[in-house]
Design a protein around this motif. Structure first.
Motif, PDB file in Angstrom:
ATOM      1  N   VAL A  49      39.536  25.732   0.559  1.00 29.45           N
ATOM      2  CA  VAL A  49      38.185  25.212   0.377  1.00 29.45           C
ATOM      3  C   VAL A  49      37.471  26.179  -0.563  1.00 29.45           C
ATOM      4  O   VAL A  49      37.811  27.363  -0.642  1.00 29.45           O
ATOM      5  CB  VAL A  49      37.415  25.106   1.712  1.00 29.45           C
ATOM      6  N   GLU A  65      36.220  20.763  -0.370  1.00 35.78           N
ATOM      7  CA  GLU A  65      37.662  20.827  -0.136  1.00 35.78           C
ATOM      8  C   GLU A  65      38.399  20.934  -1.463  1.00 35.78           C
ATOM      9  O   GLU A  65      38.147  20.162  -2.387  1.00 35.78           O
ATOM     10  CB  GLU A  65      38.126  19.589   0.625  1.00 35.78           C
ATOM     11  N   PHE A 265      38.738  18.459   7.238  1.00 30.30           N
ATOM     12  CA  PHE A 265      37.898  19.345   6.438  1.00 30.30           C
ATOM     13  C   PHE A 265      36.455  19.343   6.912  1.00 30.30           C
ATOM     14  O   PHE A 265      35.804  20.398   6.967  1.00 30.30           O
ATOM     15  CB  PHE A 265      37.961  18.935   4.956  1.00 30.30           C
TER      16      PHE A 265
END
Length: 288
Positions: A49, A65, A265
């Protein structure tokens, strides 16, 4: 939190998500003079990330992400044009996607290549030289470098007294890794200069030493720094680093360890902003 709230992980996540949403709505971003973009691992393998950080206030502004140019662009988009125009300098690694995105989204800001990443490249090069030399010596029946890996990763002041005699003996030997280590340690003086012109002169001498006597891993680092030298020298105009980002990364690693991984995420992003965003997430008291 799970035990205190008597709630499952999904419930805790929903509470955090609502808090982060409140905090982001209330957040008033006026000026961000110094920003930093850094990366953090997400899942096993090459999954990352990207984080946009406010270096002045030590907070994470947004998380995306991946670490592509498009993902970095999305980080800058989260600030809005007026805030982006207030950025004077941005600390980033020599990652092409981050460089390209910064030049596109904050064209008036100076790019400052982060000294901590530079030290990381140099340390990695020292370890590569040590590893190759260790294998060569073992073939000759010499185990001088056995068990010394971490010694070469330390700065000189961080070597414990009980291991200094051992390390001092290694430094006096004709070892390739000893010279690579000396090159890394010597480069630390680069950051102490007051003016970019003097730092440039130091760098030219250092690079000549590396090119004439260094092993290939250290030469590669020297050439990389030379290719990006204007952005490295920008440090002497804006003395910013990603030290704040590295501190946040340490906190994020703790978050990741406690959660033992994340299913997606978005959960990871919410946790990062909850603990590292310095958001005002308090629930407003009801008035009657």
């Amino acid at each position: 939190a799970k035990g205190l709230l008597k709630s499952g992980w999904d419930g805790v996540q929903r509470i955090m998500q609502r808090g982060v949403e409140r905090g982001l709505q209330r957040r008033n971003l006026e000026q961000i003079p110094y920003a930093g973009i850094d990366e953090k691992s997400f899942r096993k393998g090459h999954n990352y990330v990207s984080l946009l950080n406010d270096l002045s206030q030590g907070r994470v502004l947004e998380v995306a992400e991946g670490r592509t140019t498009e993902r970095a662009d999305s980080l800058w988009d989260s600030l809005g044009e007026e805030v982006r125009n207030s950025v004077k300098a941005v600390a980033i690694d020599m990652w092409d996607a981050f460089i390209k995105s910064a030049r596109s989204n904050v064209p008036d800001a100076l790019i400052v290549h982060d000294r901590f990443h530079i030290v990381g490249y140099q340390t990695k090069a020292v370890n590569q030289v040590r590893s190759k030399e260790y294998k060569e010596l073992v073939k000759e029946g010499d185990d001088s470098l056995k068990g010394t890996r971490y010694l070469w990763l330390f700065n000189v002041e961080n070597i414990t007294e009980d291991r200094w005699m051992e390390f001092d003996r290694l430094l006096k030997m004709d070892l390739k890794c000893a010279e690579a280590w000396a090159m890394r340690e010597t480069f630390r003086y680069f950051w102490d200069y007051k003016y970019a012109g003097n730092a440039r002169k130091f760098f030219v001498k250092w690079l000549k030493w590396v090119e004439e006597h260094g092993e290939e891993p250290m030469k590669k680092v020297g050439r990389m720094l030379n290719d990006h030298l204007p952005e490295v020298l920008n440090y002497f105009r804006h003395r910013i680093t990603n030290a704040v980002s590295e501190g946040l990364n340490s906190k994020i690693q703790s978050i990741k360890s406690m959660a033992r991984g994340f299913r997606g995420f978005e959960n990871y992003r919410i946790r990062i902003l909850f603990f590292c965003g310095k958001l005002d997430m308090a629930v407003s008291s009801a008035t009657h």
